[in-house]
Motif scaffolding. Structure first.
Motif, PDB file in Angstrom:
ATOM      1  N   LYS A 187       0.855  -1.283  -0.131  1.00 23.05           N
ATOM      2  CA  LYS A 187      -0.073  -0.074  -0.125  1.00 23.05           C
ATOM      3  C   LYS A 187       0.958   0.971   0.013  1.00 23.05           C
ATOM      4  N   PHE A 188       1.934   1.043   0.756  1.00 26.91           N
ATOM      5  CA  PHE A 188       2.849   2.435   0.754  1.00 26.91           C
ATOM      6  C   PHE A 188       3.429   2.602  -0.505  1.00 26.91           C
ATOM      7  N   SER A 189       4.050   1.734  -1.342  1.00 27.51           N
ATOM      8  CA  SER A 189       4.474   1.751  -2.493  1.00 27.51           C
ATOM      9  C   SER A 189       3.722   2.152  -3.612  1.00 27.51           C
ATOM     10  N   ASP A 190       2.284   1.616  -3.350  1.00 20.72           N
ATOM     11  CA  ASP A 190       1.290   2.168  -4.455  1.00 20.72           C
ATOM     12  C   ASP A 190       0.828   3.739  -3.955  1.00 20.72           C
ATOM     13  N   ARG A 191       0.928   4.038  -2.788  1.00 21.45           N
ATOM     14  CA  ARG A 191       0.773   5.734  -2.529  1.00 21.45           C
ATOM     15  C   ARG A 191       1.617   6.337  -3.192  1.00 21.45           C
ATOM     16  N   ALA A 192       3.091   5.802  -3.087  1.00 16.73           N
ATOM     17  CA  ALA A 192       4.163   6.672  -3.605  1.00 16.73           C
ATOM     18  C   ALA A 192       3.664   6.658  -5.115  1.00 16.73           C
ATOM     19  N   GLU A 193       3.395   5.923  -5.745  1.00 16.71           N
ATOM     20  CA  GLU A 193       3.173   5.669  -7.100  1.00 16.71           C
ATOM     21  C   GLU A 193       1.970   6.752  -7.608  1.00 16.71           C
ATOM     22  N   GLN A 194       1.195   6.674  -6.634  1.00 18.10           N
ATOM     23  CA  GLN A 194      -0.020   7.554  -6.992  1.00 18.10           C
ATOM     24  C   GLN A 194       0.395   8.974  -6.834  1.00 18.10           C
ATOM     25  N   ILE A 195       1.240   9.438  -5.778  1.00 14.73           N
ATOM     26  CA  ILE A 195       1.766  10.755  -5.550  1.00 14.73           C
ATOM     27  C   ILE A 195       2.693  11.222  -6.966  1.00 14.73           C
ATOM     28  N   LEU A 196       3.421  10.312  -7.216  1.00 18.78           N
ATOM     29  CA  LEU A 196       4.406  10.403  -8.483  1.00 18.78           C
ATOM     30  C   LEU A 196       3.565  10.684  -9.809  1.00 18.78           C
ATOM     31  N   SER A 197       2.397  10.081  -9.788  1.00 18.13           N
ATOM     32  CA  SER A 197       1.623  10.172 -10.996  1.00 18.13           C
ATOM     33  C   SER A 197       1.008  11.464 -10.957  1.00 18.13           C
ATOM     34  N   LEU A 198       0.551  12.052  -9.766  1.00 11.26           N
ATOM     35  CA  LEU A 198      -0.060  13.548  -9.724  1.00 11.26           C
ATOM     36  C   LEU A 198       0.967  14.459  -9.764  1.00 11.26           C
ATOM     37  N   ARG A 199       2.123  14.397  -9.484  1.00 14.36           N
ATOM     38  CA  ARG A 199       3.176  15.319  -9.460  1.00 14.36           C
ATOM     39  C   ARG A 199       3.613  15.116 -11.037  1.00 14.36           C
ATOM     40  N   THR A 200       3.582  14.163 -11.619  1.00  8.36           N
ATOM     41  CA  THR A 200       3.975  14.023 -13.108  1.00  8.36           C
ATOM     42  C   THR A 200       3.190  14.796 -14.339  1.00  8.36           C
ATOM     43  N   VAL A 201       1.892  14.342 -13.755  1.00  8.06           N
ATOM     44  CA  VAL A 201       0.956  15.099 -14.574  1.00  8.06           C
ATOM     45  C   VAL A 201       0.772  16.658 -14.535  1.00  8.06           C
ATOM     46  N   HIS A 202       1.047  17.001 -13.281  1.00  6.94           N
ATOM     47  CA  HIS A 202       1.050  18.733 -12.674  1.00  6.94           C
ATOM     48  C   HIS A 202       2.270  19.132 -13.576  1.00  6.94           C
ATOM     49  N   GLU A 203       3.522  18.615 -13.491  1.00 10.75           N
ATOM     50  CA  GLU A 203       4.681  18.933 -13.995  1.00 10.75           C
ATOM     51  C   GLU A 203       4.479  19.098 -15.560  1.00 10.75           C
ATOM     52  N   GLN A 204       3.825  18.086 -16.337  1.00  7.61           N
ATOM     53  CA  GLN A 204       3.387  18.139 -17.705  1.00  7.61           C
ATOM     54  C   GLN A 204       2.473  19.334 -17.923  1.00  7.61           C
ATOM     55  N   LEU A 205       1.387  19.407 -17.421  1.00 10.97           N
ATOM     56  CA  LEU A 205       0.689  20.701 -17.680  1.00 10.97           C
ATOM     57  C   LEU A 205       1.075  22.028 -17.490  1.00 10.97           C
ATOM     58  N   LEU A 206       2.210  22.061 -16.685  1.00 12.36           N
ATOM     59  CA  LEU A 206       2.808  23.571 -16.680  1.00 12.36           C
ATOM     60  C   LEU A 206       3.467  23.626 -17.634  1.00 12.36           C
ATOM     61  N   THR A 207       3.952  22.543 -18.483  1.00 11.79           N
ATOM     62  CA  THR A 207       4.820  22.930 -19.569  1.00 11.79           C
ATOM     63  C   THR A 207       3.876  23.530 -20.851  1.00 11.79           C
ATOM     64  N   GLN A 208       2.761  23.170 -20.669  1.00 17.21           N
ATOM     65  CA  GLN A 208       1.621  23.441 -21.561  1.00 17.21           C
ATOM     66  C   GLN A 208       1.135  24.850 -21.601  1.00 17.21           C
ATOM     67  N   LEU A 209       1.145  25.467 -20.208  1.00 17.61           N
ATOM     68  CA  LEU A 209       0.603  26.677 -20.090  1.00 17.61           C
ATOM     69  C   LEU A 209       1.389  27.843 -20.003  1.00 17.61           C
ATOM     70  N   ASN A 210       0.973  28.999 -20.218  1.00 11.97           N
ATOM     71  CA  ASN A 210       1.504  30.332 -20.163  1.00 11.97           C
ATOM     72  C   ASN A 210       1.632  30.982 -18.862  1.00 11.97           C
ATOM     73  N   ASN A 211       2.101  31.901 -18.536  1.00 12.43           N
ATOM     74  CA  ASN A 211       2.372  32.639 -17.222  1.00 12.43           C
ATOM     75  C   ASN A 211       1.166  33.238 -16.924  1.00 12.43           C
ATOM     76  N   THR A 212       0.421  33.686 -17.715  1.00 15.69           N
ATOM     77  CA  THR A 212      -0.866  34.328 -17.469  1.00 15.69           C
ATOM     78  C   THR A 212      -1.975  33.073 -17.135  1.00 15.69           C
ATOM     79  N   GLU A 213      -1.958  32.209 -17.995  1.00 17.80           N
ATOM     80  CA  GLU A 213      -2.643  30.905 -17.588  1.00 17.80           C
ATOM     81  C   GLU A 213      -2.235  30.183 -16.200  1.00 17.80           C
ATOM     82  N   ILE A 214      -1.184  30.045 -15.935  1.00 11.77           N
ATOM     83  CA  ILE A 214      -0.662  29.619 -14.580  1.00 11.77           C
ATOM     84  C   ILE A 214      -1.261  30.428 -13.615  1.00 11.77           C
ATOM     85  N   GLN A 215      -1.014  31.944 -13.645  1.00 15.33           N
ATOM     86  CA  GLN A 215      -1.706  32.550 -12.667  1.00 15.33           C
ATOM     87  C   GLN A 215      -3.201  32.455 -12.441  1.00 15.33           C
TER      88      GLN A 215
END
Length: 103
Positions: free
Chosen positions: A61-89
């Motif tokens: 379960k601990f490993s699965d939770r770490a994988e879920q957190i990594l997935s969330l952070r990865t998607v967030h990071e990928q989305l940041l690359t698609q947004l401009n500064n105005t959209e981020i704000q």
């Protein structure tokens, strides 16, 4: 040491590369633990071990939770690359993980 630094790491606001590395290390450690307990109970202790191979559900379960957190952070990071500064704000991206602060 690296371990003590990882313990201080903020999973939600820390630098993505550091968080990714730490979570990958956590998942690798959990996987190694699971494999070793399986091997011990099926190979090395087979004469003394009663029952099926041991799989620690909390480690899984601990490993699965770490994988879920990594997935969330990865998607967030990928989305940041698609947004401009105005959209981020406008989307208040920096506030995305505030709900997780209490977890």
């Amino acid at each position: 040491t690296q371990l003590s630094e990882n313990l201080k790491l903020d999973l939600w606001r820390g630098l993505f590369n550091e968080v990714r590395t730490a979570l990958q290390q956590v998942m690798n450690c959990c996987d190694t633990w699971i494999k070793m307990t399986e091997e011990l109970t099926t190979v090395h202790w087979q004469d003394d071990w009663d029952g099926p191979k041991h799989v620690d559900p909390m480690v899984r379960k601990f490993s699965d939770r770490a994988e879920q957190i990594l997935s969330l952070r990865t998607v967030h990071e990928q989305l940041l690359t698609q947004l401009n500064n105005t959209e981020i704000q406008e989307l208040r991206v920096k506030e995305a993980f505030i709900p997780f602060n209490a977890v």
